[in-house]
Design a protein around this motif. Structure first.
Motif, PDB file in Angstrom:
ATOM      1  N   GLN A 138      50.632  13.984  80.235  1.00 57.58           N
ATOM      2  CA  GLN A 138      51.005  15.301  79.733  1.00 57.58           C
ATOM      3  C   GLN A 138      52.251  15.249  78.865  1.00 57.58           C
ATOM      4  OE1 GLN A 138      48.960  17.960  80.350  1.00 57.58           O
ATOM      5  NE2 GLN A 138      50.186  19.002  78.799  1.00 57.58           N
ATOM      6  N   ARG A 139      53.183  14.395  79.219  1.00 49.60           N
ATOM      7  CA  ARG A 139      54.425  14.321  78.454  1.00 49.60           C
ATOM      8  C   ARG A 139      54.143  13.877  77.018  1.00 49.60           C
ATOM      9  NH1 ARG A 139      59.833  10.637  79.758  1.00 49.60           N
ATOM     10  NH2 ARG A 139      60.934  11.163  77.829  1.00 49.60           N
ATOM     11  N   ASP A 160      52.367  16.717  75.080  1.00 48.51           N
ATOM     12  CA  ASP A 160      53.298  17.775  74.683  1.00 48.51           C
ATOM     13  C   ASP A 160      54.190  17.328  73.529  1.00 48.51           C
ATOM     14  OD1 ASP A 160      52.260  19.389  76.661  1.00 48.51           O
ATOM     15  OD2 ASP A 160      53.842  18.953  78.111  1.00 48.51           O
ATOM     16  N   ARG A 175      44.937  20.645  70.355  1.00 49.17           N
ATOM     17  CA  ARG A 175      44.661  20.142  71.696  1.00 49.17           C
ATOM     18  C   ARG A 175      43.207  20.389  72.069  1.00 49.17           C
ATOM     19  NH1 ARG A 175      48.212  19.591  76.194  1.00 49.17           N
ATOM     20  NH2 ARG A 175      49.851  19.529  74.599  1.00 49.17           N
TER      21      ARG A 175
END
Length: 379
Positions: A340-341, A344, A350
């Motif tokens: 997820q990091r 982001d 996305r």
């Protein structure tokens, strides 16, 4: 730029259509179907190289990769339980730009005595104009052995008796009156994939390499030093130095060459000597490989990265994201990741995948009518 990707009947994907942007990030939980989407893109690239039949045979044939769930999939949030299959078995893949698209339909071979029973057959191929292979936009149509082209006077035959294992992109791409076939093949051949970059102790990138100009990174990263040197001499030295400094502040990349062989070294603050490539950590080497992949002198039309964060320390996620974002200004990039990091930090468009009842879906879609338009040609 690739605008639309369509997949039907492949692994956990029953029917999926997604739009792609200059930078697209594909995310989802483990087992949600990210790898299936990635492999489907690789199969489309294999069409451009004329090796899709061999690629499918290598993994066990069509039976080993085709959708095994019910034909109707998820209906109203419930799994539609099937009994007897009503439709012919097929694996269909398609891709489109604003101007040109390509779609292929593969099926099981007609019953016959053959030692090559793992080879599927190409049932149909279509090259079309626009984002959707509707009948009105089809430019070249292959149905089993017959190939037709649409012209000002209507349809006319380009070829007949095509072997079921041969693609029109291989057999007829040089036809003087079918430039669309050459265009579709060039589109697919312009893609690059990176998911097998090795960083172990015996990795090819850790060995001295022949010092010869290299405009693209090998699949295993064996020509790392040569690619970086070629990139620098092609005028991209500032971009390489910037990527190194963002990840390892104050460090300097060295590419020593001895007796016609070249290697990678890294000069770091506080160290009395440069670290040779054999001394670099797996994460450092992985980052250098990604720098070479994204900044190579030959700029592909599409780069697909599968879990590029593997082996990377958390501190390298932001520099990697910056490297990819800048590369996406010149080259379309698809990143498949479960971190997820990184997702982001990358930003971009996305595509989050989810699995329901064994079927891969795009999270947040209400139903099949909620996905981009795509009309598979009928057999």
């Amino acid at each position: 730029m690739i605008r639309r990707l369509a997949i039907e009947g492949y692994r956990s994907i029953r029917d999926l259509v997604v739009d792609l942007e200059p930078l697209t990030v594909v995310t989802g939980a483990n087992g949600s179907g990210k790898s299936s989407l990635y492999r489907a893109l690789r199969l489309l690239a294999d069409c451009g190289e004329g090796r899709i039949i061999a690629s499918l045979a290598a993994v066990g044939g069509l039976d080993a990769v085709r959708w095994a769930g019910p034909e109707r999939g998820i209906l109203g949030g419930q799994v539609a339980q099937g009994t007897v299959r009503a439709k012919a078995v097929s694996l269909r893949l398609g891709v489109a730009t604003d101007e040109l698209g390509y779609a292929i339909d593969l099926g099981l071979p007609v019953a016959q005595q053959s030692a090559f029973d793992l080879d599927p057959e190409i049932k149909q191929e279509h090259v079309f104009a626009g984002l959707d292979p509707r009948p009105a936009g089809v430019l070249v149509e292959r149905t089993r052995g017959l190939v037709r082209m649409r012209g000002d006077g209507g349809w006319r035959t380009l070829g007949s008796g095509m072997h079921p294992w041969a693609s029109v992109l291989d057999e007829l791409a040089g036809h003087e009156e079918a430039a669309e076939l050459s265009g579709a093949r060039r589109m697919l051949r312009g893609w690059r994939f990176h998911d097998a970059l090795r960083t172990d102790r015996t990795a090819p990138a850790r060995q001295p390499q022949i010092a010869t100009r290299s405009v693209r990174l090998d699949d295993d990263g064996a020509n790392l030093a040569a690619v970086l040197r070629t990139t620098i001499e092609a005028g991209w030295g500032y971009e390489v130095s910037r990527a190194i400094d963002e990840a390892f502040p104050g460090s300097r990349l060295l590419l020593p060459a001895v007796d016609g062989r070249m290697s990678v070294a890294l000069e770091q603050p506080g160290m009395l000597r440069p670290l040779t490539v054999s001394e670099l950590s797996d994460g450092t080497l992985q980052y250098l490989l990604l720098v070479a992949a994204m900044l190579s002198a030959e700029k592909p039309s599409l780069v697909v990265l599968n879990e590029p964060e593997r082996s990377l320390h958390a501190d390298l996620v932001e520099p990697l994201a910056g490297l990819v974002r800048r590369a996406a200004e010149d080259t379309q990039v698809v990143v498949v990741t479960h971190q997820q990091r990184l997702a982001d930090a990358l930003g971009g468009a996305r595509v989050e995948l989810d699995k329901q009842g064994g079927e891969t879906l795009v999270a947040g879609r209400e139903g099949p009518l909620d996905q981009p338009s795509w009309h598979w040609p009928k057999r």
